[in-house]
Design an enzyme around this catalytic site. Structure first.
Site, PDB file in Angstrom:
ATOM      1  N   TYR A 129       0.842  -1.240   0.038  1.00  0.00           N
ATOM      2  CA  TYR A 129      -0.035   0.053   0.012  1.00  0.00           C
ATOM      3  C   TYR A 129       0.894   1.266   0.037  1.00  0.00           C
ATOM      4  CZ  TYR A 129      -3.667   3.283   1.745  1.00  0.00           C
ATOM      5  OH  TYR A 129      -4.547   4.362   2.018  1.00  0.00           O
TER       6      TYR A 129
ATOM      7  N   ASN B 174      -6.464   9.138   9.038  1.00  0.00           N
ATOM      8  CA  ASN B 174      -7.361   8.301   9.325  1.00  0.00           C
ATOM      9  C   ASN B 174      -8.829   8.978   9.266  1.00  0.00           C
ATOM     10  OD1 ASN B 174      -4.698   7.003  10.500  1.00  0.00           O
ATOM     11  ND2 ASN B 174      -6.305   5.477  10.910  1.00  0.00           N
TER      12      ASN B 174
ATOM     13  N   GLN C  57      -0.133   3.223  20.941  1.00  0.00           N
ATOM     14  CA  GLN C  57      -0.015   3.831  19.458  1.00  0.00           C
ATOM     15  C   GLN C  57      -0.871   4.861  19.247  1.00  0.00           C
ATOM     16  OE1 GLN C  57      -0.935   0.729  20.145  1.00  0.00           O
ATOM     17  NE2 GLN C  57      -2.124  -0.118  18.467  1.00  0.00           N
ATOM     18  N   THR C  58      -0.867   5.974  18.686  1.00  0.00           N
ATOM     19  CA  THR C  58      -1.807   7.181  18.410  1.00  0.00           C
ATOM     20  C   THR C  58      -2.374   6.970  17.076  1.00  0.00           C
ATOM     21  OG1 THR C  58      -0.264   8.788  17.794  1.00  0.00           O
ATOM     22  CG2 THR C  58      -0.757   8.366  20.281  1.00  0.00           C
ATOM     23  N   ARG C  59      -3.508   7.571  16.706  1.00  0.00           N
ATOM     24  CA  ARG C  59      -4.145   7.861  15.558  1.00  0.00           C
ATOM     25  C   ARG C  59      -4.678   9.416  15.812  1.00  0.00           C
ATOM     26  NH1 ARG C  59      -1.061   4.391  14.477  1.00  0.00           N
ATOM     27  NH2 ARG C  59      -1.460   2.681  13.019  1.00  0.00           N
TER      28      ARG C  59
HETATM   29  P1  NAD Z   1     -12.846   1.953   0.546  1.00  0.00           P
HETATM   30  O1  NAD Z   1     -12.094   0.509   0.429  1.00  0.00           O
HETATM   31  O2  NAD Z   1     -14.180   2.093   1.102  1.00  0.00           O
HETATM   32  O3  NAD Z   1     -12.760   2.664  -1.090  1.00  0.00           O
HETATM   33  C1  NAD Z   1     -11.938   2.291  -2.061  1.00  0.00           C
HETATM   34  C2  NAD Z   1     -12.747   2.177  -3.455  1.00  0.00           C
HETATM   35  O4  NAD Z   1     -11.796   1.840  -4.334  1.00  0.00           O
HETATM   36  C3  NAD Z   1     -13.580   0.886  -3.275  1.00  0.00           C
HETATM   37  O5  NAD Z   1     -14.972   1.209  -3.705  1.00  0.00           O
HETATM   38  C4  NAD Z   1     -13.235  -0.142  -4.179  1.00  0.00           C
HETATM   39  O6  NAD Z   1     -14.154  -1.050  -4.855  1.00  0.00           O
HETATM   40  C5  NAD Z   1     -12.275   0.855  -5.195  1.00  0.00           C
HETATM   41  N1  NAD Z   1     -11.092   0.125  -5.851  1.00  0.00           N
HETATM   42  C6  NAD Z   1     -10.112  -0.469  -5.549  1.00  0.00           C
HETATM   43  N2  NAD Z   1      -9.362  -0.984  -6.350  1.00  0.00           N
HETATM   44  C7  NAD Z   1      -9.642  -0.871  -7.561  1.00  0.00           C
HETATM   45  C8  NAD Z   1      -9.499  -0.835  -8.821  1.00  0.00           C
HETATM   46  N3  NAD Z   1      -8.537  -1.600  -9.273  1.00  0.00           N
HETATM   47  N4  NAD Z   1     -10.247  -0.287  -9.928  1.00  0.00           N
HETATM   48  C9  NAD Z   1     -11.378   0.462  -9.483  1.00  0.00           C
HETATM   49  N5  NAD Z   1     -11.888   0.684  -8.198  1.00  0.00           N
HETATM   50  C10 NAD Z   1     -11.283   0.030  -7.240  1.00  0.00           C
HETATM   51  O7  NAD Z   1     -11.544   2.985   1.106  1.00  0.00           O
HETATM   52  P2  NAD Z   1     -11.736   4.450   1.559  1.00  0.00           P
HETATM   53  O8  NAD Z   1     -11.375   4.563   3.097  1.00  0.00           O
HETATM   54  O9  NAD Z   1     -12.968   5.441   0.923  1.00  0.00           O
HETATM   55  O10 NAD Z   1     -10.500   5.034   0.777  1.00  0.00           O
HETATM   56  C11 NAD Z   1     -10.798   5.784  -0.381  1.00  0.00           C
HETATM   57  C12 NAD Z   1      -9.354   6.399  -0.851  1.00  0.00           C
HETATM   58  O11 NAD Z   1      -8.588   7.206   0.087  1.00  0.00           O
HETATM   59  C13 NAD Z   1      -8.183   5.331  -1.158  1.00  0.00           C
HETATM   60  O12 NAD Z   1      -7.405   5.709  -2.065  1.00  0.00           O
HETATM   61  C14 NAD Z   1      -7.455   5.486   0.198  1.00  0.00           C
HETATM   62  O13 NAD Z   1      -6.055   4.861   0.021  1.00  0.00           O
HETATM   63  C15 NAD Z   1      -7.499   6.940   0.820  1.00  0.00           C
HETATM   64  N6  NAD Z   1      -7.267   7.051   2.115  1.00  0.00           N
HETATM   65  C16 NAD Z   1      -8.177   6.839   2.957  1.00  0.00           C
HETATM   66  C17 NAD Z   1      -8.229   6.732   4.324  1.00  0.00           C
HETATM   67  C18 NAD Z   1      -9.017   6.568   5.312  1.00  0.00           C
HETATM   68  O14 NAD Z   1      -8.721   6.796   6.511  1.00  0.00           O
HETATM   69  N7  NAD Z   1     -10.352   6.214   5.008  1.00  0.00           N
HETATM   70  C19 NAD Z   1      -6.774   7.355   4.873  1.00  0.00           C
HETATM   71  C20 NAD Z   1      -5.865   7.539   3.789  1.00  0.00           C
HETATM   72  C21 NAD Z   1      -6.053   7.428   2.652  1.00  0.00           C
HETATM   73  N1  UDP Z   2      -6.275  -1.508  15.951  1.00  0.00           N
HETATM   74  C1  UDP Z   2      -6.708  -2.234  17.187  1.00  0.00           C
HETATM   75  N2  UDP Z   2      -7.741  -2.915  17.108  1.00  0.00           N
HETATM   76  C2  UDP Z   2      -8.286  -3.239  16.132  1.00  0.00           C
HETATM   77  C3  UDP Z   2      -8.096  -2.655  14.718  1.00  0.00           C
HETATM   78  C4  UDP Z   2      -6.879  -1.777  14.853  1.00  0.00           C
HETATM   79  O1  UDP Z   2      -5.961  -2.023  18.226  1.00  0.00           O
HETATM   80  O2  UDP Z   2      -9.263  -4.223  16.160  1.00  0.00           O
HETATM   81  C5  UDP Z   2      -5.101  -0.650  15.914  1.00  0.00           C
HETATM   82  C6  UDP Z   2      -4.129  -0.789  14.816  1.00  0.00           C
HETATM   83  O3  UDP Z   2      -3.064  -1.845  15.318  1.00  0.00           O
HETATM   84  C7  UDP Z   2      -3.792   0.642  14.721  1.00  0.00           C
HETATM   85  C8  UDP Z   2      -4.698   1.612  14.738  1.00  0.00           C
HETATM   86  O4  UDP Z   2      -5.662   0.643  15.532  1.00  0.00           O
HETATM   87  O5  UDP Z   2      -2.446   0.868  15.489  1.00  0.00           O
HETATM   88  C9  UDP Z   2      -5.328   1.879  13.463  1.00  0.00           C
HETATM   89  O6  UDP Z   2      -5.544   0.786  12.705  1.00  0.00           O
HETATM   90  P1  UDP Z   2      -6.497   0.812  11.199  1.00  0.00           P
HETATM   91  O7  UDP Z   2      -6.589  -0.445  10.830  1.00  0.00           O
HETATM   92  O8  UDP Z   2      -7.733   1.432  11.576  1.00  0.00           O
HETATM   93  O9  UDP Z   2      -5.560   1.986  10.531  1.00  0.00           O
HETATM   94  P2  UDP Z   2      -3.904   2.155  10.231  1.00  0.00           P
HETATM   95  O10 UDP Z   2      -4.001   3.641  10.716  1.00  0.00           O
HETATM   96  O11 UDP Z   2      -3.314   1.387  10.914  1.00  0.00           O
HETATM   97  O12 UDP Z   2      -3.793   2.272   8.841  1.00  0.00           O
END
Ligand code: NAD
Ligand code: UDP
Length: 310
Positions: free
Chosen positions: A145, A174, A209-211
């Site tokens: 990733y 996050n 750990q923090t988020r």
């Molecule tokens: P999500 O998994 O709910 O959404 C991702 C979408 O992309 C899904 O609908 C999936 O089907 C689609 N997808 C994946 N691979 C594909 C492909 N090859 N072709 C077409 N569609 C495809 O995740 P999300 O949390 O909504 O994340 C959306 C975006 O934001 C992602 O790029 C993710 O990396 C980024 N992001 C999210 C977070 C978060 O905390 N949610 C944090 C950082 C970055």
């Molecule tokens: N985590 C946890 N219990 C769970 C799921 C996640 O303690 O059931 C912790 C995980 O180890 C990380 C944080 O929560 O430290 C956030 O995890 P998440 O998978 O949501 O996203 P990340 O920020 O790691 O991509």
């Protein structure tokens, strides 16, 4: 009328973004292969003439015309999801991003990349500023990733440098809210569903750990402010700087729900980042954006969503 592509439109963040863009009367095309998304997230728009839903894998090229803006979100995002399909995640971030950049280039469309705080890896600088180059393990379980997103950032800038494409990059931290999949393995859906069922809350490691958690409405607002600004060829952190330990997060969710769950401790996943908090000075200065929704309020809305699914 301006036409906008949202890749990953059937996912958690993408579907909220599609809702907002349609509300503002843009024409919206979602491109998604549903690998981690859900058709359900967009059914409310099935009769809207301004909306088109294309089920397509971005790893395969696609031609589309008359496009003004592209939000490129397609990528698995939950650690459980992307570690289940590491090769597909790498190819989606690399070849997939190249294919969508080609659409942007052919249409001279403005392109926004949804990148991630994971580009900082397990950060040695705290809070994380956009100038920090990160501390990523290139061969660890999260590398599929992290490196895919780092490649995506690099190729986005290469399209800008070589073709003068109008691009902007968001490093998203996050984000949580309604429409996360109950079983996507991320901390919020895990803890909320465990607490609602009075099951043990599974804290990984000591929970120290923090988020820093951003409610989805704030994040979507940030993505739109960034896209519709004149900021170009810049990377901007989008996230909520309020930082909590994972143990505090578990306790807070338990308390809001009034759950009888116990908190138990499980093994910490390899390379789990120890601290994460965005420095959002740049977003504030360039976009006048900062999150407004406090964790307690966002959690209540998210809990209500998962309660209604039961
Ligand atoms: P999500 O998994 O709910 O959404 C991702 C979408 O992309 C899904 O609908 C999936 O089907 C689609 N997808 C994946 N691979 C594909 C492909 N090859 N072709 C077409 N569609 C495809 O995740 P999300 O949390 O909504 O994340 C959306 C975006 O934001 C992602 O790029 C993710 O990396 C980024 N992001 C999210 C977070 C978060 O905390 N949610 C944090 C950082 C970055
Ligand atoms: N985590 C946890 N219990 C769970 C799921 C996640 O303690 O059931 C912790 C995980 O180890 C990380 C944080 O929560 O430290 C956030 O995890 P998440 O998978 O949501 O996203 P990340 O920020 O790691 O991509």
């Amino acid at each position: 009328m301006e036409r906008i592509i949202v890749t990953g439109g059937s996912g958690f963040i993408g579907s909220h973004l599609v809702d907002k863009l349609l509300e503002l009367n843009y024409e919206v095309i979602s491109i998604d292969n549903l690998i981690t998304g859900s058709k359900q997230n967009l059914t409310q728009h099935k009769d809207n003439p301004n909306f088109k839903n294309i089920i397509h894998d971005v790893q395969d090229p696609l031609e589309l015309e008359d496009i003004d803006y592209i939000f490129h979100l397609a990528s698995p995002a939950s650690p459980i999801d992307y570690q289940n399909i590491p090769i597909e995640t790498l190819l989606t971030g690399s070849i997939g991003t190249k294919n969508i950049l080609e659409i942007a280039k052919n249409n001279n469309a403005r392109f926004l990349l949804a990148s991630t705080s994971e580009t900082y890896g397990d950060p040695l600088e705290h809070p994380q500023k956009e100038t920090y180059f990160g501390n990523v393990n290139p061969i660890g379980p999260r590398s599929c990733y992290d490196e895919a997103k780092r490649f995506a950032e690099a190729i986005t800038m290469a399209y800008h440098r070589e073709y003068n494409l109008n691009v902007v990059l968001a490093r998203i931290f996050n984000t949580y809210g309604p429409r996360m999949r109950a079983n996507d393995g991320r901390v919020m859906p895990n803890f909320i569903n465990q607490a609602l069922e009075n099951e043990d809350l599974t804290v990984y490691g000591s929970g120290s750990q923090t988020r820093s958690f951003c409610y989805v409405d704030d994040l979507v607002d940030g993505l739109m402010k960034l896209m519709f600004s004149d900021v170009s060829a810049e990377v901007v952190n989008l996230g909520n700087p309020d930082e909590y330990t994972i143990l505090e997060t578990a306790e807070k969710i338990k308390e809001i729900i009034g759950s009888k769950s116990n908190i138990i401790f499980k093994e910490i996943p390899e390379d789990d980042p120890t601290r994460r908090k965005p420095d959002i000075t740049k977003a504030k200065a360039l976009l006048g954006w900062e999150p407004k929704i406090e964790l307690n309020i966002g959690l209540k809305k998210t809990i209500e969503y998962f309660e209604n699914l039961k």
